[in-house]
Enzyme design. Sequence first.
Site, PDB file in Angstrom:
ATOM      1  N   CYS A 172       0.757  -1.271  -0.005  1.00 42.29           N
ATOM      2  CA  CYS A 172       0.174  -0.042   0.046  1.00 42.29           C
ATOM      3  C   CYS A 172       0.785   1.303   0.012  1.00 42.29           C
ATOM      4  CB  CYS A 172      -0.988   0.070   1.293  1.00 42.29           C
ATOM      5  SG  CYS A 172      -2.039  -1.313   1.360  1.00 42.29           S
ATOM      6  N   CYS A 195      13.697   9.950  -6.559  1.00 36.87           N
ATOM      7  CA  CYS A 195      12.393   9.404  -6.237  1.00 36.87           C
ATOM      8  C   CYS A 195      12.067   9.556  -4.885  1.00 36.87           C
ATOM      9  CB  CYS A 195      12.304   7.846  -6.725  1.00 36.87           C
ATOM     10  SG  CYS A 195      13.238   6.650  -5.535  1.00 36.87           S
TER      11      CYS A 195
HETATM   12  N1  LIG Z   1       5.144 -10.255  10.920  1.00 37.17           N
HETATM   13  C1  LIG Z   1       4.575  -9.110  11.472  1.00 37.17           C
HETATM   14  N2  LIG Z   1       4.227  -8.928  12.623  1.00 37.17           N
HETATM   15  C2  LIG Z   1       3.629  -8.008  13.225  1.00 37.17           C
HETATM   16  N3  LIG Z   1       3.062  -7.003  12.395  1.00 37.17           N
HETATM   17  C3  LIG Z   1       3.157  -7.316  11.150  1.00 37.17           C
HETATM   18  C4  LIG Z   1       3.778  -8.370  10.395  1.00 37.17           C
HETATM   19  N4  LIG Z   1       3.561  -8.131   9.070  1.00 37.17           N
HETATM   20  C5  LIG Z   1       2.896  -7.097   9.032  1.00 37.17           C
HETATM   21  N5  LIG Z   1       2.728  -6.556  10.153  1.00 37.17           N
HETATM   22  C6  LIG Z   1       1.563  -5.339  10.452  1.00 37.17           C
HETATM   23  O1  LIG Z   1       0.615  -5.527   9.343  1.00 37.17           O
HETATM   24  C7  LIG Z   1       0.189  -4.040   9.286  1.00 37.17           C
HETATM   25  C8  LIG Z   1      -0.263  -4.090   7.832  1.00 37.17           C
HETATM   26  O2  LIG Z   1      -1.252  -2.987   7.550  1.00 37.17           O
HETATM   27  P1  LIG Z   1      -0.953  -1.887   6.569  1.00 37.17           P
HETATM   28  O3  LIG Z   1      -0.546  -2.558   5.126  1.00 37.17           O
HETATM   29  O4  LIG Z   1      -2.411  -1.083   6.460  1.00 37.17           O
HETATM   30  O5  LIG Z   1      -0.089  -1.046   7.139  1.00 37.17           O
HETATM   31  P2  LIG Z   1       1.198  -0.047   7.061  1.00 37.17           P
HETATM   32  O6  LIG Z   1       2.464  -0.983   6.895  1.00 37.17           O
HETATM   33  O7  LIG Z   1       1.180   0.930   8.233  1.00 37.17           O
HETATM   34  O8  LIG Z   1       1.007   0.514   5.618  1.00 37.17           O
HETATM   35  P3  LIG Z   1       2.152   1.464   4.956  1.00 37.17           P
HETATM   36  O9  LIG Z   1       2.428   0.619   4.026  1.00 37.17           O
HETATM   37  O10 LIG Z   1       1.086   2.583   4.084  1.00 37.17           O
HETATM   38  O11 LIG Z   1       2.874   2.089   5.785  1.00 37.17           O
HETATM   39  C9  LIG Z   1       1.167  -3.125   9.576  1.00 37.17           C
HETATM   40  O12 LIG Z   1       0.776  -2.391  10.645  1.00 37.17           O
HETATM   41  C10 LIG Z   1       2.377  -4.096   9.711  1.00 37.17           C
HETATM   42  O13 LIG Z   1       3.216  -3.260  10.899  1.00 37.17           O
END
Ligand SMILES: Nc1ncnc2c1ncn2[C@@H]1O[C@H](COP(=O)(O)OP(=O)(O)OP(=O)(O)O)[C@@H](O)[C@H]1O
Length: 449
Positions: free
Chosen positions: A244, A406
């Site tokens: 995302c 970028c």
């Molecule tokens: N192995 C993992 N353990 C704990 N949390 C995880 C793991 N993999 C992914 N996450 C969490 O899953 C969530 C995925 O949600 P989402 O993609 O909406 O969030 P994001 O990473 O905050 O997005 P962005 O890419 O916009 O910063 C994140 O908050 C990320 O920290």
Amino acid sequence: MIAARGAPEIEKAKLRLEIAELQAVLNAKEQQLLELQSTISTGASNGGEPESKQDHQKLSNDDIARYSRQLILPDFGIGGQLKLKNSAVLIVGIGGLGCPAAQYLAGAGCGSLGLVDYDQVERSNLHRQTLHTVARCGLSKAESARIALLELNPHCHITCHASLLNRFNAMDIMHGYDVVLDCSDNVATRYLLNDACVMLGKPLVSGSALKLDGQITVYNYGTQGPCYRCIFPVPPPPEAVTNCGDGGVLGAVTGTIGAMQALEAIKLIVGLGDVLAGRLLIFDGSSCQFRNIRIRSKRANCHVCSDQPLITQLIDYEVFCGMHATDKDNPLQLLEPEQRITVVDYQKSLQDKPHLLLDVRAQAEFEICQLPQAINVPLAQILDGSYLQQLDAQFKSSGFPIVVVCRRGNDSQIAVQHMKNQFPEHFIRDLKGGLHAWTNQIDENFPIY
Ligand SMILES: Nc1ncnc2c1ncn2[C@@H]1O[C@H](COP(=O)(O)OP(=O)(O)OP(=O)(O)O)[C@@H](O)[C@H]1O
Ligand SMILES: [Zn+2]
């Protein structure tokens, strides 16, 4: 160049975060107190684990009033509510999918929720991660969500795991839950959750969303339900994966899929309706169409869920997928140091001299913000050669140094590497760390996204 942000504003933000942190500590203490009280009344300690082994036989008057609108559903009733009250659901990722999923599960009266997220709340999360707030930016997402969920339903027992779920802690964290929700955003975590769920015999409600599209299915359900590896025996190549942060997403789309993940979890727990197993629901938000496609059943030679599995314990999923499980500090290291220029050196030695500054982001991103003099040439036009033909002519006449920029300094390296193949003698540098480095080191008023 650096303009100081208003001191009272900074002070206010700091105070808000401090209050949120105190609230998180208070919540953790209250939770401990509740656990101690239940230990005293039952004589047993659950060591802070989910209260999955709870055996409530009755609903309280508060329960009846609170859940009245779902209690009167003929297929749900008191029996369904009690099953929910005695259930424990683990949500991995408290982001765009995990927030609405947790909100509907806590609201519906799920007795125990486990929240796993290693990350902290950021401003760019708020448009879709509906449990977090401005005041809680900087706080752990799991703690922030707990604050919001307890306000919604103080009867929900919430366990926070503010750490990265990996092969070392996954079995320990997951074993006490009845259902697991994959609300993560990366392939390594998807394989980890799949394998752990197969090994622990738990259903996995898997959701994903990107741009205006979403998908949801339930893996490892019953004896015939396929697992993630039955469908995807090998991970996709890293370059085919977009998250995302790079591709963008609309909050209403993650909200739709996250709410449906909660619905499937409730159906699994209560034994209601047809579980979305062996089928994949595809949501196209732009035409507002849902498609239900049948996916293959269990693969007879699946490496993890078949009768003779090759994988019987968790492996290193980041190595297996060739991708990280976190989006933190994973900058691409494609170029040699001498092929790069720092933002400080660029500003000091090149910015005021004749040069060509190529910004290789997509046009929509270029329109958000750009450096003075930057020309927008999206990466695709560099890689397909169309821009380089024009550049060839310009080179012959000018010979100006070229700097490529970028957002974070990854695509710019790919562009520089490509251009260097065509113009090996020319001065072409990538602006190290991209526009994020510009904001962090040169001009804090330059927008960050
Ligand atoms: N192995 C993992 N353990 C704990 N949390 C995880 C793991 N993999 C992914 N996450 C969490 O899953 C969530 C995925 O949600 P989402 O993609 O909406 O969030 P994001 O990473 O905050 O997005 P962005 O890419 O916009 O910063 C994140 O908050 C990320 O920290
Ligand atoms: Zn399988």
